[in-house]
Design an enzyme around this catalytic site. Structure first.
Site, mmCIF file in Angstrom:
data_model
loop_
_atom_site.group_PDB
_atom_site.id
_atom_site.type_symbol
_atom_site.label_atom_id
_atom_site.label_comp_id
_atom_site.label_asym_id
_atom_site.label_seq_id
_atom_site.Cartn_x
_atom_site.Cartn_y
_atom_site.Cartn_z
ATOM 1 N N ASP A 236 0.823 -1.214 0.000
ATOM 2 C CA ASP A 236 0.000 0.000 0.000
ATOM 3 C C ASP A 236 0.853 1.258 0.000
ATOM 4 O O ASP A 236 0.414 2.313 -0.459
ATOM 5 C CB ASP A 236 -0.938 0.013 1.207
ATOM 6 C CG ASP A 236 -2.083 -0.963 0.968
ATOM 7 O OD1 ASP A 236 -1.892 -2.166 1.179
ATOM 8 O OD2 ASP A 236 -3.148 -0.513 0.506
ATOM 9 N N LYS A 247 -1.349 -5.187 3.997
ATOM 10 C CA LYS A 247 -2.419 -5.700 4.858
ATOM 11 C C LYS A 247 -1.880 -6.290 6.159
ATOM 12 O O LYS A 247 -0.855 -6.975 6.159
ATOM 13 C CB LYS A 247 -3.210 -6.765 4.066
ATOM 14 C CG LYS A 247 -4.354 -7.419 4.787
ATOM 15 C CD LYS A 247 -5.342 -6.446 5.398
ATOM 16 C CE LYS A 247 -5.913 -5.469 4.400
ATOM 17 N NZ LYS A 247 -6.556 -4.294 5.066
HETATM 18 O O1 MRU Z 1 -7.732 -3.012 2.943
HETATM 19 P P1 MRU Z 1 -7.452 -3.445 1.532
HETATM 20 O O2 MRU Z 1 -8.209 -4.657 1.132
HETATM 21 O O3 MRU Z 1 -7.607 -2.305 0.549
HETATM 22 O O4 MRU Z 1 -5.905 -3.831 1.557
HETATM 23 C C1 MRU Z 1 -5.286 -4.169 0.347
HETATM 24 C C2 MRU Z 1 -3.885 -4.635 0.482
HETATM 25 O O5 MRU Z 1 -3.292 -4.609 1.538
HETATM 26 C C3 MRU Z 1 -3.210 -5.046 -0.803
HETATM 27 O O6 MRU Z 1 -2.265 -6.027 -0.567
HETATM 28 C C4 MRU Z 1 -2.519 -3.831 -1.426
HETATM 29 O O7 MRU Z 1 -3.392 -2.736 -1.516
HETATM 30 C C5 MRU Z 1 -1.979 -4.126 -2.781
HETATM 31 S S1 MRU Z 1 -3.240 -4.348 -4.002
HETATM 32 C C6 MRU Z 1 -2.447 -4.679 -5.465
#
Ligand code: MRU
Length: 349
Positions: A236, A247
């Site tokens: 992220d 995550k």
């Molecule tokens: O809370 P989320 O479902 O938006 O978290 C998403 C993640 O942590 C993904 O691994 C990250 O955004 C990469 S998506 C290509």
């Protein structure tokens, strides 16, 4: 077998796959107002760092297309207000801020409101198309890095539906499937919201990839029992030194990879890097409502009024990351150096 996607711009409308309802219900939503786009991002109807950026960009362009002023300065004031609103929806994934800033910049040179509106939409479409190209490149690089490894673990959903197409961490599995390379993917369920169980398992099944679901607490045993050869995750936000927010639970896997001496890879486009942040300590970590932890599928599982800590992300220290795979190539430690070179901000003393 198809690789699912989650965002469409069709007949001047933003259509998203409602990821909140997967895997049992496949529902598409047309998002018209900026409030609907904000809500879809906050409630994870659209989620995953690149997908949030793309949806936010279309949301801003579409809101701006309805501003009634003909005054360029007033237009930019309205745009800034909607920018601030959308960017506040989720704090950790930098792709949202990155995409919205690109839109603002694209409209700066316009001398008329009509020109600015056209520039915003054109930029949103470029961001969308670019992301698909970049994810495919990430998949190609990752396939070469994984070489003959087939047993791979992942967490959350860094897949096609979290991007324009293909995904980041899941891109090698989709591309491998198209090219006749079979992977055995182990997907961590990803508490509290089950992006692994609900989304990664569904997405990989759609494209015919062999996937096995485990609970997050089964990771160490599974690495040992099933001979996991690598772990791959998305991101992220990646700081200038390689520290990576992803995550919640990702750092656990990185530490396990280190203990079992298997590679731990992060796959992310360059839009996920934030070189204005020196290290992970400065990455804002989103905390989400307690009910996500105290309930499951609307059913209370902890005593009422339970005190909860619900961080949506953790930050994996760069020292646990074997390589970071981007559309521009594979970065290896020293990350201050390799990331700095990629972004042109590193100069050897
Ligand atoms: O809370 P989320 O479902 O938006 O978290 C998403 C993640 O942590 C993904 O691994 C990250 O955004 C990469 S998506 C290509």
């Amino acid at each position: 077998m198809t690789i699912p996607t989650s965002i469409q711009w069709k007949d001047d409308e933003l259509i998203i796959l409602n990821q909140q309802k997967l895997p049992l219900i496949t529902e598409y939503l047309t998002l018209t107002t900026i409030e609907e786009v904000y809500d879809a991002i906050v409630t994870l109807k659209v989620r995953g760092a690149p997908a949030i950026g793309i949806a936010g960009a279309y949301g801003l362009a579409s809101a701006a297309s309805r501003y009634e002023t003909e005054d360029v300065k007033q237009f930019h004031r309205l745009l800034q207000k909607d920018f601030d609103y959308i960017v506040s929806s989720r704090p950790t994934a930098v792709n949202l801020m990155w995409a919205l800033k690109r839109l603002l910049a694209s409209s700066q040179a316009a001398t008329s409101v009509a020109g600015a509106k056209a520039a915003l939409l054109a930029e949103a479409i470029i961001i969308h198309e670019e992301d698909e190209t970049f994810c495919k490149k990430i998949g190609d690089y990752t396939l070469s890095l994984l070489a003959d490894k087939t047993n791979v673990m992942t967490i959350c959903n860094a897949g096609s539906i979290a991007t324009a197409k293909y995904g980041t961490a899941l891109a090698p599995f989709h591309l491998g499937q198209e090219r006749g390379k079979q992977f055995n993917v182990y997907a961590c369920e990803t508490r509290p919201l089950f992006q692994g169980a609900r989304l990664t398992v569904w997405e990989l099944q759609q494209s015919g990839v062999d996937v096995t679901l485990i609970t997050d607490s089964m990771a160490a045993h599974t690495i040992q029992a099933k001979g996991i050869e690598a772990i791959i995750v998305g991101a992220d936000r990646i700081a200038a030194n390689g520290d990576t927010a992803n995550k919640i639970g990702t750092m656990n896997l990185a530490i396990l990879a280190n203990a079992f001496n298997i590679p731990f890879y992060v796959a992310a486009p360059s839009s996920t890097f934030d070189v204005s942040i020196q290290d992970g300590a400065d990455i804002p970590i989103e905390e989400r409502p307690a009910e996500e932890v105290t309930t499951m599928n609307g059913q209370q599982v902890a005593p009422l009024e339970t005190k909860v800590f619900n961080p949506a992300f953790d930050v994996t220290p760069a020292k646990y990351i074997t390589a970071i795979i981007t559309e521009k190539g594979i970065l290896e430690p020293d990350y201050v150096e390799s990331i700095g070179e990629l972004f042109g901000v590193y100069s050897k003393q």
